[in-house]
Design a protein around this motif. Sequence first.
Motif, PDB file in Angstrom:
ATOM      1  N   ILE A   7       0.867  -1.154  -0.215  1.00 19.09           N
ATOM      2  CA  ILE A   7      -0.089   0.036   0.075  1.00 19.09           C
ATOM      3  C   ILE A   7       0.893   1.439   0.058  1.00 19.09           C
ATOM      4  O   ILE A   7       0.837   2.218  -0.833  1.00 19.09           O
ATOM      5  CB  ILE A   7      -0.820  -0.034   1.103  1.00 19.09           C
ATOM      6  CG1 ILE A   7      -1.602  -1.254   1.186  1.00 19.09           C
ATOM      7  CG2 ILE A   7      -1.824   1.327   1.385  1.00 19.09           C
ATOM      8  CD1 ILE A   7      -2.612  -1.564   0.270  1.00 19.09           C
ATOM      9  N   THR A   8       1.967   1.179   0.891  1.00 17.93           N
ATOM     10  CA  THR A   8       2.879   2.142   0.829  1.00 17.93           C
ATOM     11  C   THR A   8       4.220   1.534   0.851  1.00 17.93           C
ATOM     12  O   THR A   8       4.369   0.293   1.053  1.00 17.93           O
ATOM     13  CB  THR A   8       2.770   3.342   2.242  1.00 17.93           C
ATOM     14  OG1 THR A   8       3.291   2.355   3.383  1.00 17.93           O
ATOM     15  CG2 THR A   8       1.301   3.957   2.297  1.00 17.93           C
ATOM     16  N   ALA A   9       5.388   2.272   0.881  1.00 11.89           N
ATOM     17  CA  ALA A   9       6.678   1.404   1.161  1.00 11.89           C
ATOM     18  C   ALA A   9       6.795   0.733   2.413  1.00 11.89           C
ATOM     19  O   ALA A   9       7.775  -0.226   2.566  1.00 11.89           O
ATOM     20  CB  ALA A   9       7.750   2.501   1.239  1.00 11.89           C
ATOM     21  N   GLN A  10       5.954   0.828   3.364  1.00 10.50           N
ATOM     22  CA  GLN A  10       6.084   0.504   4.721  1.00 10.50           C
ATOM     23  C   GLN A  10       4.873  -0.347   5.188  1.00 10.50           C
ATOM     24  O   GLN A  10       4.992  -1.101   6.092  1.00 10.50           O
ATOM     25  CB  GLN A  10       6.186   1.347   5.785  1.00 10.50           C
ATOM     26  CG  GLN A  10       7.762   2.081   5.935  1.00 10.50           C
ATOM     27  CD  GLN A  10       7.726   3.329   4.940  1.00 10.50           C
ATOM     28  OE1 GLN A  10       6.731   3.759   4.583  1.00 10.50           O
ATOM     29  NE2 GLN A  10       8.816   3.429   4.342  1.00 10.50           N
ATOM     30  N   VAL A  11       3.773  -0.256   4.431  1.00  6.07           N
ATOM     31  CA  VAL A  11       2.696  -1.129   4.826  1.00  6.07           C
ATOM     32  C   VAL A  11       2.022  -1.964   3.638  1.00  6.07           C
ATOM     33  O   VAL A  11       2.166  -1.399   2.415  1.00  6.07           O
ATOM     34  CB  VAL A  11       1.629   0.095   5.146  1.00  6.07           C
ATOM     35  CG1 VAL A  11       0.131  -0.844   5.412  1.00  6.07           C
ATOM     36  CG2 VAL A  11       1.932   0.712   6.483  1.00  6.07           C
ATOM     37  N   GLY A  12       1.425  -3.009   4.081  1.00  2.00           N
ATOM     38  CA  GLY A  12       0.964  -3.915   2.786  1.00  2.00           C
ATOM     39  C   GLY A  12      -0.105  -4.628   3.340  1.00  2.00           C
ATOM     40  O   GLY A  12      -0.348  -4.751   4.631  1.00  2.00           O
ATOM     41  N   VAL A  13      -0.817  -5.612   2.508  1.00  2.90           N
ATOM     42  CA  VAL A  13      -2.035  -6.382   2.695  1.00  2.90           C
ATOM     43  C   VAL A  13      -1.602  -7.617   2.021  1.00  2.90           C
ATOM     44  O   VAL A  13      -0.959  -7.874   0.948  1.00  2.90           O
ATOM     45  CB  VAL A  13      -3.317  -5.871   2.245  1.00  2.90           C
ATOM     46  CG1 VAL A  13      -3.794  -4.603   3.166  1.00  2.90           C
ATOM     47  CG2 VAL A  13      -3.330  -5.208   0.969  1.00  2.90           C
ATOM     48  N   PHE A  14      -2.249  -8.678   2.470  1.00  3.29           N
ATOM     49  CA  PHE A  14      -2.097  -9.941   1.955  1.00  3.29           C
ATOM     50  C   PHE A  14      -3.679 -10.735   2.137  1.00  3.29           C
ATOM     51  O   PHE A  14      -4.220 -10.354   3.018  1.00  3.29           O
ATOM     52  CB  PHE A  14      -0.975 -10.847   2.513  1.00  3.29           C
ATOM     53  CG  PHE A  14      -0.907 -10.943   3.943  1.00  3.29           C
ATOM     54  CD1 PHE A  14      -1.593 -12.146   4.411  1.00  3.29           C
ATOM     55  CD2 PHE A  14      -0.265 -10.115   4.634  1.00  3.29           C
ATOM     56  CE1 PHE A  14      -1.773 -12.249   5.891  1.00  3.29           C
ATOM     57  CE2 PHE A  14      -0.471 -10.251   6.185  1.00  3.29           C
ATOM     58  CZ  PHE A  14      -1.090 -11.603   6.703  1.00  3.29           C
ATOM     59  N   GLY A  15      -3.543 -11.703   1.304  1.00  5.68           N
ATOM     60  CA  GLY A  15      -4.743 -12.519   1.413  1.00  5.68           C
ATOM     61  C   GLY A  15      -4.713 -14.123   0.570  1.00  5.68           C
ATOM     62  O   GLY A  15      -3.769 -14.385  -0.242  1.00  5.68           O
ATOM     63  N   ALA A  38      -7.327 -12.942   5.287  1.00  9.42           N
ATOM     64  CA  ALA A  38      -7.016 -11.408   4.905  1.00  9.42           C
ATOM     65  C   ALA A  38      -6.190 -11.006   6.031  1.00  9.42           C
ATOM     66  O   ALA A  38      -6.363 -11.238   7.286  1.00  9.42           O
ATOM     67  CB  ALA A  38      -8.309 -10.589   4.772  1.00  9.42           C
ATOM     68  N   GLY A  39      -5.176 -10.034   5.746  1.00 11.53           N
ATOM     69  CA  GLY A  39      -4.249  -9.477   6.889  1.00 11.53           C
ATOM     70  C   GLY A  39      -3.651  -8.192   6.227  1.00 11.53           C
ATOM     71  O   GLY A  39      -3.426  -7.950   5.003  1.00 11.53           O
ATOM     72  N   GLY A  40      -2.722  -7.669   7.249  1.00 10.09           N
ATOM     73  CA  GLY A  40      -1.998  -6.626   6.855  1.00 10.09           C
ATOM     74  C   GLY A  40      -0.728  -6.835   7.518  1.00 10.09           C
ATOM     75  O   GLY A  40      -0.421  -7.502   8.491  1.00 10.09           O
ATOM     76  N   PHE A  41       0.607  -5.978   7.184  1.00  9.71           N
ATOM     77  CA  PHE A  41       1.989  -5.911   7.620  1.00  9.71           C
ATOM     78  C   PHE A  41       2.277  -4.546   7.613  1.00  9.71           C
ATOM     79  O   PHE A  41       2.011  -3.837   6.581  1.00  9.71           O
ATOM     80  CB  PHE A  41       2.679  -6.990   7.145  1.00  9.71           C
ATOM     81  CG  PHE A  41       2.989  -6.891   5.754  1.00  9.71           C
ATOM     82  CD1 PHE A  41       3.986  -6.113   5.346  1.00  9.71           C
ATOM     83  CD2 PHE A  41       2.253  -7.431   4.662  1.00  9.71           C
ATOM     84  CE1 PHE A  41       4.205  -5.900   3.974  1.00  9.71           C
ATOM     85  CE2 PHE A  41       2.451  -7.241   3.545  1.00  9.71           C
ATOM     86  CZ  PHE A  41       3.495  -6.316   2.774  1.00  9.71           C
ATOM     87  N   ALA A  42       3.195  -4.371   8.431  1.00 12.29           N
ATOM     88  CA  ALA A  42       4.129  -3.261   8.323  1.00 12.29           C
ATOM     89  C   ALA A  42       5.528  -3.567   8.484  1.00 12.29           C
ATOM     90  O   ALA A  42       5.989  -4.410   9.484  1.00 12.29           O
ATOM     91  CB  ALA A  42       3.749  -2.275   9.598  1.00 12.29           C
ATOM     92  N   THR A  43       6.558  -2.844   7.899  1.00 13.83           N
ATOM     93  CA  THR A  43       7.873  -2.923   7.712  1.00 13.83           C
ATOM     94  C   THR A  43       8.394  -2.184   9.124  1.00 13.83           C
ATOM     95  O   THR A  43       7.736  -1.272   9.616  1.00 13.83           O
ATOM     96  CB  THR A  43       8.803  -2.490   6.594  1.00 13.83           C
ATOM     97  OG1 THR A  43       8.454  -1.302   6.300  1.00 13.83           O
ATOM     98  CG2 THR A  43       8.238  -3.492   5.611  1.00 13.83           C
TER      99      THR A  43
END
Length: 137
Positions: A7-15, A38-43
């Motif tokens: 989504i951004t350089a530090q945040v994403g989603v997955f499924g 469904a989920g999300g992550f941050a670096t």
Amino acid sequence: MNFEQAITAQVGVFGRLGWSDGRNESFAYTEDDRTVEAGGFATGNSWRRRHDRVGVAFVANGIVAAHQEYLALGGLGFVLGDGALTYGREKIVESFYTAHLWRGFYASYDFQHAANPGYNQARGPVSVSAFRFHTDF
């Protein structure tokens, strides 16, 4: 089907979406005929650990009627079956943290809370913690 999207350089989603007709025994990570995740992550950039990752996921798994009947009649799978089944979708909330240790070495902590584990309303809920080590070559 799997996806991962930044989504951004530090945040994403997955499924993940999965489907099976329930007529074949699975030897994957778990026995399910239907799955949605469904989920999300941050670096770790914001806390100065750019190779670290933290995230959360929500998972719902199910089995088809024939698979339910097989287990209710005492059938056994490779991880399921105890002679009885009061069917309920397996619902999981998972959180994780992956730490970059050195070069290609990583350690992860994972926590899962599952309602209706093994698709059985008579079981659980259960919480599980896990540690994992990973090496990139």
